[in-house]
Enzyme design. Structure first.
Site, PDB file in Angstrom:
ATOM      1  CG  ASP A 114       6.442 -25.982 -13.339  1.00 34.84           C
ATOM      2  OD1 ASP A 114       6.441 -24.860 -13.890  1.00 34.84           O
ATOM      3  OD2 ASP A 114       6.690 -27.047 -13.948  1.00 34.84           O
ATOM      4  CG  HIS A 129      17.516 -25.554 -12.137  1.00 31.64           C
ATOM      5  ND1 HIS A 129      17.168 -24.363 -12.724  1.00 31.64           N
ATOM      6  CD2 HIS A 129      18.816 -25.749 -12.438  1.00 31.64           C
ATOM      7  CE1 HIS A 129      18.231 -23.862 -13.357  1.00 31.64           C
ATOM      8  NE2 HIS A 129      19.238 -24.685 -13.203  1.00 31.64           N
TER       9      HIS A 129
HETATM   10  C1  BV8 Z   1      26.367 -23.097  -9.850  1.00 30.70           C
HETATM   11  C2  BV8 Z   1      15.753 -23.966  -8.560  1.00 30.70           C
HETATM   12  C3  BV8 Z   1      28.498 -23.621  -9.139  1.00 30.70           C
HETATM   13  C4  BV8 Z   1      15.370 -23.396  -7.246  1.00 30.70           C
HETATM   14  C5  BV8 Z   1      17.129 -22.333  -9.770  1.00 30.70           C
HETATM   15  C6  BV8 Z   1      28.202 -17.604 -14.845  1.00 30.70           C
HETATM   16  C7  BV8 Z   1      27.921 -16.278 -14.992  1.00 30.70           C
HETATM   17  C8  BV8 Z   1      27.193 -15.601 -13.966  1.00 30.70           C
HETATM   18  C9  BV8 Z   1      26.714 -16.269 -12.822  1.00 30.70           C
HETATM   19  C10 BV8 Z   1      26.993 -17.597 -12.706  1.00 30.70           C
HETATM   20  C11 BV8 Z   1      27.741 -18.251 -13.697  1.00 30.70           C
HETATM   21  N1  BV8 Z   1      27.856 -19.534 -13.297  1.00 30.70           N
HETATM   22  C12 BV8 Z   1      27.222 -19.709 -12.099  1.00 30.70           C
HETATM   23  C13 BV8 Z   1      26.693 -18.534 -11.724  1.00 30.70           C
HETATM   24  C14 BV8 Z   1      25.911 -18.313 -10.517  1.00 30.70           C
HETATM   25  C15 BV8 Z   1      24.430 -18.695 -10.680  1.00 30.70           C
HETATM   26  C16 BV8 Z   1      23.775 -17.831 -11.712  1.00 30.70           C
HETATM   27  O1  BV8 Z   1      23.627 -18.201 -12.856  1.00 30.70           O
HETATM   28  N2  BV8 Z   1      23.349 -16.643 -11.240  1.00 30.70           N
HETATM   29  C17 BV8 Z   1      22.596 -15.726 -12.131  1.00 30.70           C
HETATM   30  C18 BV8 Z   1      21.501 -15.066 -11.293  1.00 30.70           C
HETATM   31  C19 BV8 Z   1      23.515 -14.696 -12.715  1.00 30.70           C
HETATM   32  N3  BV8 Z   1      24.278 -20.102 -11.027  1.00 30.70           N
HETATM   33  C20 BV8 Z   1      24.279 -20.994 -10.009  1.00 30.70           C
HETATM   34  O2  BV8 Z   1      24.404 -20.697  -8.834  1.00 30.70           O
HETATM   35  C21 BV8 Z   1      24.125 -22.457 -10.409  1.00 30.70           C
HETATM   36  N4  BV8 Z   1      25.046 -23.256  -9.661  1.00 30.70           N
HETATM   37  O3  BV8 Z   1      26.843 -22.374 -10.684  1.00 30.70           O
HETATM   38  O4  BV8 Z   1      27.104 -23.858  -9.002  1.00 30.70           O
HETATM   39  C22 BV8 Z   1      29.118 -24.745  -8.560  1.00 30.70           C
HETATM   40  C23 BV8 Z   1      29.805 -25.576  -9.413  1.00 30.70           C
HETATM   41  C24 BV8 Z   1      30.486 -26.630  -8.839  1.00 30.70           C
HETATM   42  C25 BV8 Z   1      30.431 -26.804  -7.445  1.00 30.70           C
HETATM   43  C26 BV8 Z   1      29.701 -25.964  -6.624  1.00 30.70           C
HETATM   44  C27 BV8 Z   1      28.994 -24.915  -7.202  1.00 30.70           C
HETATM   45  C28 BV8 Z   1      22.729 -23.006 -10.005  1.00 30.70           C
HETATM   46  C29 BV8 Z   1      21.663 -22.307 -10.720  1.00 30.70           C
HETATM   47  C30 BV8 Z   1      20.290 -22.946 -10.376  1.00 30.70           C
HETATM   48  C31 BV8 Z   1      19.558 -22.165  -9.330  1.00 30.70           C
HETATM   49  N5  BV8 Z   1      18.217 -22.723  -9.122  1.00 30.70           N
HETATM   50  N6  BV8 Z   1      15.901 -22.902  -9.560  1.00 30.70           N
HETATM   51  C32 BV8 Z   1      13.974 -22.838  -7.263  1.00 30.70           C
HETATM   52  O5  BV8 Z   1      13.325 -22.843  -8.308  1.00 30.70           O
HETATM   53  O6  BV8 Z   1      13.551 -22.427  -6.177  1.00 30.70           O
HETATM   54  S1  BV8 Z   1      17.298 -21.100 -10.956  1.00 30.70           S
HETATM   55  C33 BV8 Z   1      15.698 -20.511 -11.256  1.00 30.70           C
HETATM   56  O7  BV8 Z   1      15.883 -19.231 -11.799  1.00 30.70           O
HETATM   57  C34 BV8 Z   1      14.914 -21.267 -12.306  1.00 30.70           C
HETATM   58  O8  BV8 Z   1      15.052 -22.643 -12.201  1.00 30.70           O
HETATM   59  C35 BV8 Z   1      15.507 -20.722 -13.593  1.00 30.70           C
HETATM   60  O9  BV8 Z   1      16.673 -21.391 -13.920  1.00 30.70           O
HETATM   61  C36 BV8 Z   1      15.892 -19.317 -13.205  1.00 30.70           C
HETATM   62  C37 BV8 Z   1      14.853 -18.377 -13.690  1.00 30.70           C
HETATM   63  O10 BV8 Z   1      15.085 -18.209 -15.038  1.00 30.70           O
HETATM   64  P1  BV8 Z   1      13.868 -18.453 -16.069  1.00 30.70           P
HETATM   65  O11 BV8 Z   1      13.333 -19.806 -15.899  1.00 30.70           O
HETATM   66  O12 BV8 Z   1      14.404 -18.052 -17.382  1.00 30.70           O
HETATM   67  O13 BV8 Z   1      12.736 -17.459 -15.537  1.00 30.70           O
HETATM   68  P2  BV8 Z   1      12.716 -15.853 -15.582  1.00 30.70           P
HETATM   69  O14 BV8 Z   1      11.582 -15.435 -14.729  1.00 30.70           O
HETATM   70  O15 BV8 Z   1      14.059 -15.288 -15.328  1.00 30.70           O
HETATM   71  O16 BV8 Z   1      12.377 -15.518 -17.123  1.00 30.70           O
HETATM   72  C38 BV8 Z   1      11.154 -15.950 -17.661  1.00 30.70           C
HETATM   73  C39 BV8 Z   1      11.171 -15.497 -19.123  1.00 30.70           C
HETATM   74  O17 BV8 Z   1       9.960 -15.964 -19.705  1.00 30.70           O
HETATM   75  C40 BV8 Z   1      11.214 -13.972 -19.270  1.00 30.70           C
HETATM   76  O18 BV8 Z   1      12.217 -13.628 -20.214  1.00 30.70           O
HETATM   77  C41 BV8 Z   1       9.803 -13.628 -19.803  1.00 30.70           C
HETATM   78  O19 BV8 Z   1       9.851 -12.609 -20.783  1.00 30.70           O
HETATM   79  C42 BV8 Z   1       9.400 -14.925 -20.480  1.00 30.70           C
HETATM   80  N7  BV8 Z   1       7.953 -15.165 -20.518  1.00 30.70           N
HETATM   81  C43 BV8 Z   1       7.005 -14.792 -19.614  1.00 30.70           C
HETATM   82  N8  BV8 Z   1       5.787 -15.274 -20.010  1.00 30.70           N
HETATM   83  C44 BV8 Z   1       5.990 -15.955 -21.179  1.00 30.70           C
HETATM   84  C45 BV8 Z   1       7.373 -15.895 -21.491  1.00 30.70           C
HETATM   85  N9  BV8 Z   1       7.911 -16.479 -22.575  1.00 30.70           N
HETATM   86  C46 BV8 Z   1       7.038 -17.163 -23.407  1.00 30.70           C
HETATM   87  N10 BV8 Z   1       5.696 -17.272 -23.160  1.00 30.70           N
HETATM   88  C47 BV8 Z   1       5.134 -16.675 -22.088  1.00 30.70           C
HETATM   89  N11 BV8 Z   1       3.821 -16.792 -21.872  1.00 30.70           N
END
Ligand code: BV8
Length: 256
Positions: A114, A129
């Site tokens: 963002d 990202h």
């Molecule tokens: C890759 C951009 C390989 C796009 C994003 C190991 C284990 C398991 C899976 C994997 C692993 N390694 C890789 C994987 C696969 C995958 C992955 O992790 N999957 C997950 C779902 C299990 N990872 C990938 O695919 C990565 N790439 O591994 O490539 C590779 C290597 C070499 C060659 C080729 C390939 C790429 C990952 C990046 C994906 N892109 N974003 C877009 O935005 O459109 S990820 C996207 O989701 C965000 O950027 C962010 O990273 C993620 C969301 O997570 P958060 O930001 O934490 O947000 P979320 O809503 O989940 O949580 C918010 C938290 O805030 C909550 O806990 C809430 O309680 C809290 N909250 C709310 N309000 C407040 C608050 N806290 C404080 N104050 C508040 N007011």
């Protein structure tokens, strides 16, 4: 909570290197929908279903509608108090000490696309990202691989075209299944060599970002989590504080 905050403040005061990793939660108070929280879902799709090269290949218009919706939403949002605290800290002046000495090296790594950290004036920021305000060429034309900035809201043409080859343009973000850019991954790993590693507003589920706090801990850093709810990292860090970042970070800053 006060004891935990005081402990983190003491560790930051004694630190030379502070690294902060942020996620969608830090922008929640600004009105940006999180991924897994309330309003995170768009229509009936899971973000993982839309933020992939396959999804874009299948239906670029649908994926662009999702990004256009997020751009319109984010365009109406301002950085909040949590972004402002981090921006101030990233200016390197050791909070609470005189500006001349005791510079604190602050590194900021964000998963957010963002750019609210950027708008808050954050320095030493690594956007691992990418940015929703940058586009690149889907067809991979040489000139189009370097992202270009496009802040038009609404985007006149959906899907937008590459200005270099006329092919499809894509959001210059890292999709699931795509590797992070080498320089970003290296900068993020370098930043795990720190005295204090703070995670703010992330569910600690998406890798490789979710692995950074464990790597920092492995290298001896004091680790702390500030998040609204429990995460898989909560039991791994030295201190976990559950509450709103926009409330807790200003309180922590006041203790420094
Ligand atoms: C890759 C951009 C390989 C796009 C994003 C190991 C284990 C398991 C899976 C994997 C692993 N390694 C890789 C994987 C696969 C995958 C992955 O992790 N999957 C997950 C779902 C299990 N990872 C990938 O695919 C990565 N790439 O591994 O490539 C590779 C290597 C070499 C060659 C080729 C390939 C790429 C990952 C990046 C994906 N892109 N974003 C877009 O935005 O459109 S990820 C996207 O989701 C965000 O950027 C962010 O990273 C993620 C969301 O997570 P958060 O930001 O934490 O947000 P979320 O809503 O989940 O949580 C918010 C938290 O805030 C909550 O806990 C809430 O309680 C809290 N909250 C709310 N309000 C407040 C608050 N806290 C404080 N104050 C508040 N007011």
């Amino acid at each position: 909570m006060n004891d935990e905050l005081t402990l983190i403040a003491e560790r930051i005061t004694g630190a030379r290197r502070l690294t902060i990793l942020t996620g969608a939660g830090i922008s929640a108070a600004s009105g940006v929908p999180t991924f897994r929280g309330e309003g995170g879902l768009w229509r009936q799709y899971r973000p993982e279903d839309l933020a992939t090269p396959d999804a874009f290949g299948r239906d670029p218009r649908l994926v662009w509608e999702w990004y256009a919706w997020r751009r319109e939403t984010i365009a109406g949002c301002q950085p909040n108090a949590a972004h402002d605290v981090i921006a101030r800290w990233s200016a390197g002046v050791r909070p609470g000490s005189d500006p001349g000495t005791g510079r604190l090296k602050v590194g900021v790594i964000t998963q957010n696309v963002d750019d609210l950290h950027l708008r808050a004036g954050t320095r030493n920021l690594v956007r691992i990202h990418g940015s929703i305000w940058e586009l690149s060429c889907w067809d991979g034309c040489p000139a189009g691989t370097t992202p270009w900035r496009d802040e038009r809201v609404p985007l006149a043409d959906l899907p937008p075209r590459c200005p270099h080859c006329g092919g499809l343009a894509r959001p210059a973000v890292v999709w699931f299944g795509e590797a992070l850019r080498d320089e970003h991954l290296r900068a993020a790993l370098d930043a795990t060599a720190c005295d204090v590693f703070l995670t703010v507003g992330t569910s600690a589920i998406v890798y490789p970002a979710a692995g950074l706090v464990h790597e920092a801990r492995r290298q001896g850093a004091f680790t702390a989590e500030i998040n609204l709810e429990e995460t898989p990292a909560s039991t791994a860090v030295d201190v976990a504080i559950h509450g709103g970042a926009e409330v807790i970070l200003p309180r922590l800053a006041d203790l420094l």
